[in-house]
Scaffold this motif. Structure first.
Motif, PDB file in Angstrom:
ATOM      1  N   LYS A 112     -93.324 -22.094 -61.338  1.00 50.90           N
ATOM      2  CA  LYS A 112     -94.400 -23.002 -61.757  1.00 50.90           C
ATOM      3  C   LYS A 112     -94.061 -23.623 -63.115  1.00 50.90           C
ATOM      4  N   ASN A 113     -93.567 -22.799 -64.023  1.00 50.28           N
ATOM      5  CA  ASN A 113     -93.112 -23.337 -65.306  1.00 50.28           C
ATOM      6  C   ASN A 113     -91.968 -24.334 -65.094  1.00 50.28           C
ATOM      7  N   SER A 116     -93.134 -27.802 -64.125  1.00 47.66           N
ATOM      8  CA  SER A 116     -93.538 -28.623 -65.277  1.00 47.66           C
ATOM      9  C   SER A 116     -92.314 -29.171 -66.008  1.00 47.66           C
ATOM     10  N   PHE A 120     -91.659 -33.149 -66.524  1.00 44.87           N
ATOM     11  CA  PHE A 120     -91.609 -33.727 -67.873  1.00 44.87           C
ATOM     12  C   PHE A 120     -90.216 -34.232 -68.256  1.00 44.87           C
ATOM     13  N   LEU A 188     -97.758 -30.621 -58.592  1.00 43.53           N
ATOM     14  CA  LEU A 188     -96.581 -29.753 -58.755  1.00 43.53           C
ATOM     15  C   LEU A 188     -95.696 -29.725 -57.516  1.00 43.53           C
TER      16      LEU A 188
ATOM     17  N   SER B  72    -104.585 -23.304 -67.360  1.00 41.86           N
ATOM     18  CA  SER B  72    -103.544 -23.025 -66.362  1.00 41.86           C
ATOM     19  C   SER B  72    -104.170 -22.634 -65.036  1.00 41.86           C
ATOM     20  N   THR B  76    -101.831 -27.097 -61.942  1.00 43.02           N
ATOM     21  CA  THR B  76    -101.660 -27.722 -63.266  1.00 43.02           C
ATOM     22  C   THR B  76    -100.310 -27.382 -63.873  1.00 43.02           C
ATOM     23  N   ASP B  77     -99.907 -28.220 -64.811  1.00 41.39           N
ATOM     24  CA  ASP B  77     -98.703 -27.920 -65.586  1.00 41.39           C
ATOM     25  C   ASP B  77     -98.954 -26.704 -66.469  1.00 41.39           C
ATOM     26  N   GLU B  78     -97.857 -26.054 -66.847  1.00 47.86           N
ATOM     27  CA  GLU B  78     -97.986 -24.763 -67.531  1.00 47.86           C
ATOM     28  C   GLU B  78     -98.024 -24.903 -69.062  1.00 47.86           C
TER      29      GLU B  78
END
Ligand SMILES: Cc1cc2nc3c(=O)[nH]c(=O)nc-3n(C[C@H](O)[C@H](O)[C@H](O)COP(=O)(O)O)c2cc1C
Lengths: 358, 387
Positions: A112-113, A116, A120, A188, B72, B76-78
């Protein structure tokens, strides 16, 4: 596969003096670097620390034409994912090859990290998953997995991360991770899985790479030895219906002349506390062992003039290496030196040989 | 102690107003706005949602907020990623990072936190969450039941604190064991992050009373909230510690009260009837005591937005307009400031405010509302009214 040049970021410290004295430029900690004498005013205060210097190194790699940076995993240094994020907006181009251990936590959370990061950076995040230290070092990291579980856990980690990034609903129950109705939806979803770089020289490590790696990173060794390893790994991957790319983690000590390079190599060895001449550091023509510690990582360094170092890198490329993970101390100055003096030669020689071969 | 006021970062997307259902601003969900390609953020210009979030973080710090909560949730982004990305281009913004301790190895988390402190000059904070449970917990890959998760949370914080100053620290817990662990120098010289703690169950309060600096709650009816804060404080006093309290609350502030309610009326008129039916029904299964409490505070028959006005200037329908909490403050700038001061009087030491769109509203609230909040001047803590 296109050749990529990745510069290493030393998250635990850098220095111009062999490995003996690791310094952290910009660091405010009194323990790491003596301030000026009392007689000289110091305008820095507490405004900087080593992260500012890491940012400088990343900018140097960007400006000097590298394709990426490898953010080293060093339990004695700054944490690689935070460093990766901190540097990410300093470049719109560099691949962020981030090294860590599968003991860092949940594979879903890591994925999940990573999603992102991909959103980005428009897909510049990559993973280098390392087995970590010995059992005592791992217990210091809160990790009690026995040696025999380390590689299987990396395999599950990659499997689960790929699973949730590419499928929904996703379900998994393994020995280390479990997921039910998992997978990312909405913003995501649809993000690329970070390319996975693995390494290791055991039969188990080869099998793991054959199944899960995008790139298998080889330790520096004479080129003929690596050819055998590459052939073996290619066969293993083909057996899984996959193909692997190959990386090489090697240091580069390049100077205008051969004799300057040899002189500096000897000086580094002396500074590292190794008695020069106690054993021959030259393991193959232009390839020296013995600079590295556990911290810096490379098994050997190319030592020579710009032209010979470039030529040896071309030889590795011809043997099948497509990801070069390079380093030299001090990392900022050497990023420019290698970027300006060596990479252009390597790139143009590879291009002409490829066009001749075609 | 004076009051700390935070803002919120809209990780769940940003519509252009409380009336809009289109959270696409800043390429939050590329491909869904018919303007950008699906997948990786951004159009041809190379900008992505982090560029918009950076604007909000800077707006918040320029407008005088302490920083912001970075929620979070599964889509959603972390917050760890957002915080590290924005470290260099913010000056005072404090990053409040919600995470479930179970998802990170505590020794790695300590190092990660110390590095973020170094990257930001000490601007990282924790919002410790322990998960609503239900089906979602295994979505995250976590199979530990509700009360055990709080045991794990307590152990996690024991270990992070234990290794923080460099160790050697050893620990034998049910969930975590470490041997001779410790942060390396110079990471060990960083300040430990302040801990905001959320969770409404008994198990949560037990864990909070041991480790939290601030007990964080959504807005609830004022009497319920006062009771909850008092309970937390009693439990913490019993351990010989002090705990502060914080309220997370949506606000809608306009020059006049009429304009504020008009915005709510139009927002409510846009609510999908199916969503309203769900809102009035039992809702999705959750183990979260906090979420169940929120549901209990809603009226059961809702024919108009006015049915959701549960106290003066309190509207209990915010979660109909966007994901998140139910109760929020609606009114003129003066009224909103007064309600915040009411909360200070019942014990709140900090706020996390939010309003849509977060960029423009950060300036509005910073310029029009925050200057009207009296808060609690330094040194007046002992004079705090109890009633
Ligand atoms: C102000 C506040 C903010 C929260 N933010 C998050 C969040 O960002 N992500 C999340 O998964 N849960 C969040 N939660 C949920 C709770 O932390 C907790 O997981 C949930 O209430 C279950 O605990 P309980 O049964 O003890 O109430 C938040 C709760 C509160 C009160």
């Amino acid at each position: 596969m296109a050749i990529e040049f990745i510069w290493q970021l030393p998250t635990g410290g850098d220095g111009r003096h062999g490995d003996a004295t690791q310094t952290r430029r910009g660091e405010r900690s009194g323990l790491t670097r003596p301030p000026f004498t009392e007689g000289v005013s110091d305008p820095r205060g507490e405004r900087f620390n080593f992260l500012d210097h890491l940012h400088q190194i990343a900018r140097a790699a960007d400006l000097a034409g590298f394709d990426g940076i490898q953010i080293q995993h060093d339990p004695q240094g700054d944490e690689s994912w935070i460093v990766a994020g901190y540097l990410a907006r300093g470049s719109r181009r560099l691949k962020l090859l981030t090294e860590f251990e599968a003991s860092r936590g949940s594979a879903v959370y890591a994925a999940k990290n990573a999603a992102s990061f991909q959103r980005f950076t428009q897909g510049r995040f990559a993973w280098q998953i390392s087995p970590g230290g010995d059992a005592a070092l791992r217990r210091q990291q809160g990790d009690h997995a026995p040696d025999s579980d380390i590689l299987p856990r990396i395999g599950e980690f990659v499997e689960v991360a790929k699973g949730v990034l590419t499928q929904s609903p996703y379900r998994f129950k393994g020995r280390f991770f479990e997921v039910l109705d998992g997978g990312f939806n909405g913003p995501l979803s649809n993000n690329p899985v970070p390319p996975v770089y693995l390494s290791g020289g055991s039969p188990e490590a080869y099998a793991l790479s054959a199944q899960w790696a995008d790139v298998h990173v080889l330790d520096a060794a004479p080129v003929d030895e690596l050819k055998e390893t590459i052939a073996k790994l290619e066969a293993l991957a083909a057996g899984q219906g996959r193909s692997l790319a190959f990386g090489l983690r090697i240091d580069v000590l390049a100077r205008e002349t051969e004799s300057e390079a040899v002189r500096d190599a000897q000086r580094f060895l002396a500074q590292s506390g190794r008695a020069v001449g106690s054993s021959d550091p030259v393991v193959a023509p232009g390839l020296w062992a013995g600079f590295a510690t556990e911290r810096t990582g490379a098994a050997a360094s190319l030592v020579g003039s710009y032209g010979t170092v470039a030529e040896r890198l071309v030889k590795y490329a011809e043997a099948g290496v497509s990801s070069f993970i390079l380093a030299a101390i001090p990392h900022l100055e050497e990023a420019y030196r290698i970027g300006e003096q060596v990479l252009p030669v390597v790139r143009s020689r590879i291009a002409t040989r490829l066009s001749k071969a075609a | 102690m004076t009051i700390d006021i935070f803002w919120r970062i809209p990780t769940h997307g940003e519509p252009s107003s409380h009336r809009s259902r289109k959270p696409w601003r800043g390429d939050w969900f590329p491909g869904n706005d018919n303007l950008t390609k699906p997948g990786l953020g951004g159009g041809e210009d190379g900008s992505t949602y982090i560029d918009y979030l950076a604007e909000i973080a800077r707006a918040a710090e320029i407008s005088g907020f302490q920083g912001g909560l970075i929620p979070s949730f599964p889509s959603t982004d972390e917050p760890w990623v957002i915080s590290s990305f924005l470290a260099r281009e913010t000056k005072t913004f404090r990053f409040m990072i919600p995470f479930q301790p179970g998802f990170l190895n505590p020794v790695v988390a300590a190092r990660q936190t110390a590095s973020l402190q170094r990257a930001t000059g000490g601007r990282a904070l924790y919002n410790i969450i322990t998960g609503g449970g239900g089906p979602q917990q295994l979505w995250w890959g976590d199979s530990v039941p509700h009360d055990d998760r709080y045991t794990r949370t307590t152990e996690f914080l024991d270990v992070v604190r234990g290794v923080w100053r460099g160790g050697p620290f050893s620990y034998q817990g049910k969930f975590y064991q470490v041997e001779d662990a410790g942060l390396p120098d110079p990471l060990s010289e960083e300040d430990f992050p302040e801990i905001y703690f959320s969770g409404s169950s008994d198990a949560a309060l037990a864990s909070a009373s041991k480790h939290a600096d601030y007990y964080l709650s959504w807005l609830e009816p004022f009497d319920a909230l006062r009771d909850k804060f008092n309970r937390v404080k009693e439990r913490t006093d019993a351990l010989g510690r002090k705990i502060k309290t914080a309220v997370r609350v949506d606000i809608l502030a306009r020059p006049t009260e009429e304009e504020a309610w008009e915005e709510i009326r139009r927002g409510f008129a846009n609510v999908d009837p199916a969503a309203l039916a769900r809102f009035q029904g039992a809702g999705e299964r959750t183990e979260s005591v906090g979420a169940q409490r929120q549901r209990g505070f809603r009226p059961t028959t809702i024919n108009s937005y006015t049915d959701l006005i549960t106290e003066p200037n309190i509207w209990s329908g915010f979660s109909l307009l966007r994901g998140g909490q139910t109760q929020g403050i609606v009114g003129s700038y003066e009224q909103v400031a007064e309600r915040l001061d009411d909360l200070v009087r019942l014990g709140a030491d900090a706020f996390i405010l939010a309003s849509t769109p977060h960029l423009e509203e950060a300036y509005r609230v910073g310029e029009e509302v925050l200057p009207l909040v009296r808060g609690r001047p330094s040194g007046s803590a002992t004079l705090r009214a109890v009633g």
